[in-house]
Design an enzyme around this catalytic site. Structure first.
Site, mmCIF file in Angstrom:
data_model
loop_
_atom_site.group_PDB
_atom_site.id
_atom_site.type_symbol
_atom_site.label_atom_id
_atom_site.label_comp_id
_atom_site.label_asym_id
_atom_site.label_seq_id
_atom_site.Cartn_x
_atom_site.Cartn_y
_atom_site.Cartn_z
ATOM 1 N N ARG A 127 -16.675 -17.278 20.287
ATOM 2 C CA ARG A 127 -17.787 -17.644 21.167
ATOM 3 C C ARG A 127 -19.086 -17.018 20.679
ATOM 4 O O ARG A 127 -20.147 -17.643 20.733
ATOM 5 C CB ARG A 127 -17.488 -17.199 22.597
ATOM 6 C CG ARG A 127 -16.443 -18.065 23.300
ATOM 7 C CD ARG A 127 -16.111 -17.530 24.671
ATOM 8 N NE ARG A 127 -15.129 -18.368 25.350
ATOM 9 C CZ ARG A 127 -14.485 -18.025 26.461
ATOM 10 N NH1 ARG A 127 -14.723 -16.843 27.018
ATOM 11 N NH2 ARG A 127 -13.611 -18.840 27.012
ATOM 12 N N ARG A 141 -6.327 -0.349 7.883
ATOM 13 C CA ARG A 141 -7.319 0.685 7.607
ATOM 14 C C ARG A 141 -6.660 1.815 6.830
ATOM 15 O O ARG A 141 -5.663 2.389 7.256
ATOM 16 C CB ARG A 141 -7.913 1.218 8.918
ATOM 17 C CG ARG A 141 -9.083 2.188 8.705
ATOM 18 C CD ARG A 141 -9.743 2.514 10.035
ATOM 19 N NE ARG A 141 -10.264 1.301 10.652
ATOM 20 C CZ ARG A 141 -10.398 1.134 11.979
ATOM 21 N NH1 ARG A 141 -10.027 2.082 12.799
ATOM 22 N NH2 ARG A 141 -10.896 0.012 12.452
ATOM 23 N N GLU A 158 -7.809 -8.198 6.378
ATOM 24 C CA GLU A 158 -8.958 -7.357 6.047
ATOM 25 C C GLU A 158 -8.477 -5.924 5.838
ATOM 26 O O GLU A 158 -7.783 -5.366 6.682
ATOM 27 C CB GLU A 158 -10.008 -7.382 7.163
ATOM 28 C CG GLU A 158 -11.249 -6.574 6.772
ATOM 29 C CD GLU A 158 -12.238 -6.407 7.923
ATOM 30 O OE1 GLU A 158 -13.376 -6.878 7.785
ATOM 31 O OE2 GLU A 158 -11.863 -5.793 8.941
ATOM 32 N N LEU A 195 0.826 -1.211 0.000
ATOM 33 C CA LEU A 195 0.000 0.000 0.000
ATOM 34 C C LEU A 195 0.859 1.260 0.000
ATOM 35 O O LEU A 195 0.530 2.244 -0.663
ATOM 36 C CB LEU A 195 -0.923 -0.016 1.216
ATOM 37 C CG LEU A 195 -1.997 -1.124 1.190
ATOM 38 C CD1 LEU A 195 -2.721 -1.190 2.527
ATOM 39 C CD2 LEU A 195 -2.984 -0.890 0.065
#
Length: 213
Positions: A66, A88, A150, A32
């Site tokens: 969970r 991000r 992500e 990036l």
């Protein structure tokens, strides 16, 4: 969504898996930065204001498993938790978001697994962001492991709203009073209008500059 299994059968410890996610984060972060530098060189403009990276804590990973109804195991965290390694990208304008997403998608050694466009289809809360789940190959001494990262791309205004929303909902453990949720959504609409106005102003300024030249 496509599942990734390449190389993970050799991973049998927490230290190894976190090493992989940290390595993937470095790989994506470097890519990036190079893309941003290239864009600056070619167009004299930086689409990325700044880059934030993070690795989920063990506590956060277990809590998410969970919540999904899964046992805590390396196999389950790799399969069901897609945001262990997160990047991000903060941009000035919404047009930068889609430009960056296109540039990332063209990287031959990055595999785009899924895309969630919360800008065109915001969450009920008013949350806006562009999410890309990618896989990056991590070359070890005896194997190659495709590791998920992500990437979230949003404007400065979107990031400001999302950060405050996260703090507020954390305080109420995800159950904020109705009037607070309503006001947050109204703020999200104001943020959206601000982004549109700033983009319009920027386009007008660019047009004026070109006319002068």
């Amino acid at each position: 969504m496509e599942e990734l299994n390449g190389g993970y059968e050799t991973v049998d410890s927490w230290k190894t898996i976190m090493f992989l996610y940290n390595a993937a984060l470095k790989e994506v972060g470097t890519k990036l930065e190079i893309l941003n530098d290239e864009f600056q060189y070619v167009h004299q403009y930086n689409p990325i204001e700044h880059i934030k990276t993070r690795i989920k804590t063990a506590e956060s990973i277990v809590h998410k498993l969970r919540r999904y109804g899964h046992e805590s195991s390396i196999e389950n965290m790799v399969k069901y938790v897609n945001d262990i390694a997160g990047v991000r990208l903060i941009c000035s304008f919404t047009s930068d978001i889609y430009r960056l997403a296109e540039m990332i998608g063209k990287q031959s050694d990055l595999k785009v697994i899924s895309i969630k466009d919360y800008i065109k289809s915001p969450k009920e809360s008013g949350y806006k962001s562009y999410h890309m789940l990618v896989a990056v190959p991590i070359f070890l001494s005896d194997s190659v492991v495709d590791t998920k990262v992500e990437i979230q791309i949003r404007t400065i205004a979107m990031d400001f709203w999302a950060s405050l929303e996260h703090k507020i909902y954390y305080k109420f453990e995800g159950h904020a009073p109705t009037h607070i949720s309503k006001e947050l959504k109204e703020c999200a609409e104001m943020i959206s209008a601000l982004d549109e106005k700033m983009l319009s102003l920027n386009n007008e300024i660019l047009g004026f500059t070109q006319d002068v030249q």
